[in-house]
Scaffold this active site. Sequence first.
Site, PDB file in Angstrom:
ATOM      1  N   ARG A 251      41.028 -28.964  83.891  1.00 14.17           N
ATOM      2  CA  ARG A 251      40.564 -28.051  82.853  1.00 14.17           C
ATOM      3  C   ARG A 251      39.279 -28.616  82.275  1.00 14.17           C
ATOM      4  O   ARG A 251      39.082 -29.834  82.232  1.00 14.17           O
ATOM      5  CB  ARG A 251      41.604 -27.889  81.731  1.00 14.17           C
ATOM      6  CG  ARG A 251      42.824 -27.068  82.096  1.00 14.17           C
ATOM      7  CD  ARG A 251      42.476 -25.589  82.249  1.00 14.17           C
ATOM      8  NE  ARG A 251      43.668 -24.761  82.439  1.00 14.17           N
ATOM      9  CZ  ARG A 251      44.204 -24.460  83.598  1.00 14.17           C
ATOM     10  NH1 ARG A 251      43.680 -24.970  84.713  1.00 14.17           N
ATOM     11  NH2 ARG A 251      45.270 -23.663  83.676  1.00 14.17           N
ATOM     12  N   GLU A 280      34.617 -20.575  79.861  1.00 14.69           N
ATOM     13  CA  GLU A 280      34.697 -19.745  81.066  1.00 14.69           C
ATOM     14  C   GLU A 280      34.778 -18.270  80.675  1.00 14.69           C
ATOM     15  O   GLU A 280      35.544 -17.927  79.776  1.00 14.69           O
ATOM     16  CB  GLU A 280      35.914 -20.135  81.908  1.00 14.69           C
ATOM     17  CG  GLU A 280      35.833 -21.547  82.473  1.00 14.69           C
ATOM     18  CD  GLU A 280      37.013 -21.902  83.385  1.00 14.69           C
ATOM     19  OE1 GLU A 280      37.816 -20.996  83.704  1.00 14.69           O
ATOM     20  OE2 GLU A 280      37.124 -23.075  83.780  1.00 14.69           O
ATOM     21  N   HIS A 299      36.150 -21.571  89.084  1.00  9.57           N
ATOM     22  CA  HIS A 299      37.595 -21.655  88.852  1.00  9.57           C
ATOM     23  C   HIS A 299      38.349 -20.891  89.947  1.00  9.57           C
ATOM     24  O   HIS A 299      39.220 -20.049  89.669  1.00  9.57           O
ATOM     25  CB  HIS A 299      37.959 -21.124  87.468  1.00  9.57           C
ATOM     26  CG  HIS A 299      39.255 -21.697  86.958  1.00  9.57           C
ATOM     27  ND1 HIS A 299      39.537 -21.826  85.616  1.00  9.57           N
ATOM     28  CD2 HIS A 299      40.348 -22.169  87.601  1.00  9.57           C
ATOM     29  CE1 HIS A 299      40.748 -22.344  85.457  1.00  9.57           C
ATOM     30  NE2 HIS A 299      41.262 -22.570  86.660  1.00  9.57           N
TER      31      HIS A 299
END
Length: 338
Positions: A251, A280, A299
């Site tokens: 993360r 994000e 991601h």
Amino acid sequence: MSGMERAKPNETKLTICVWHPFDQWRPAPAMAQAIRRRWPGMRVVHLPDYTRLGEELPETDIFVGYSLRPEQLQSACKLKWIHSTASGVAQLMYPELRDSGVMVTNTRGIFVVPMAEHTMGLLLALARNFPDSVRHQDKQQWGQQEIWDQPQRLTELSGKLLLIVGFGSIGQELARRAKCFDMRVWAVNRSGRAESPHLEKILPVSQLCEALPEADFVVIAAPETAETQLLFGAAEIACMKRGARLINVSRGSLLDEAAVVQALEQKRLGGAALDVTTTEPLPGDSPLWKTPRLFITPHTSAVSDRLWIRQTELLLGLLEKWFAGEELSNRVDLSRGY
């Protein structure tokens, strides 16, 4: 919770609700269909977004989704179990839920294969400088000399030391694949203990800076918890071997991005790859986009065309155990946050 306290399927309401701008994170309709086929008497509600969630929650026994806010949890007066469709559950670790007695499970394990393969791809991309090859191809340039002249020389994975920060299921699967490339593998985790035939050494996270100077490649794969916030910052990067490569597939909150930018600009790091970022989607004005020797994937390490097949198989197995009164696998330790 014993089997006697669990309602029968025909007395159970299960609500599925996730909305995300990336459509692959939204549950496939086949999940609800598979549950209905297995337990025709169960009430299964699949919501495409959060618009009607408030009216469905009060009678919900089992919630399948990404998150519930504290006020939503308060209205879910019959709720006994939350199954998170994400493996990370930091968004659920608030005091009201910890104290509620509601069981939480996650999808630990189903992302292992795509994430391990993706991470191996990032290791290879950094070692072989694939990003610059693509940039030269886009310009229709034969960049052989230019690629070789880059500060991060083309190198091999064979014989290199990979340090995995966090040694859960993803780290273990990555170690297995890295050994197939003849890499040496070390890891650090919370306890400093792990059983794996692929590890040369395991250390507690308190000794991270003792391991970093030895590593050629460092992969951050630890869970997101209060303890791992900014686990990897300027001090840890300063401990790394000059020219080493850094990868984060965990993360964004675990890594100090400004410190990474500075280390790359100063050529302390030979390269870095980020599959996750603090914000994000990554804003267009982020300095990360133009940082030299930084490879970004949006991601996508956990994304696979098999995702909802695995999600559905896991949930069906957990429901079988639930109605049989058995202990559930994939339970989240609410005191640890994973």
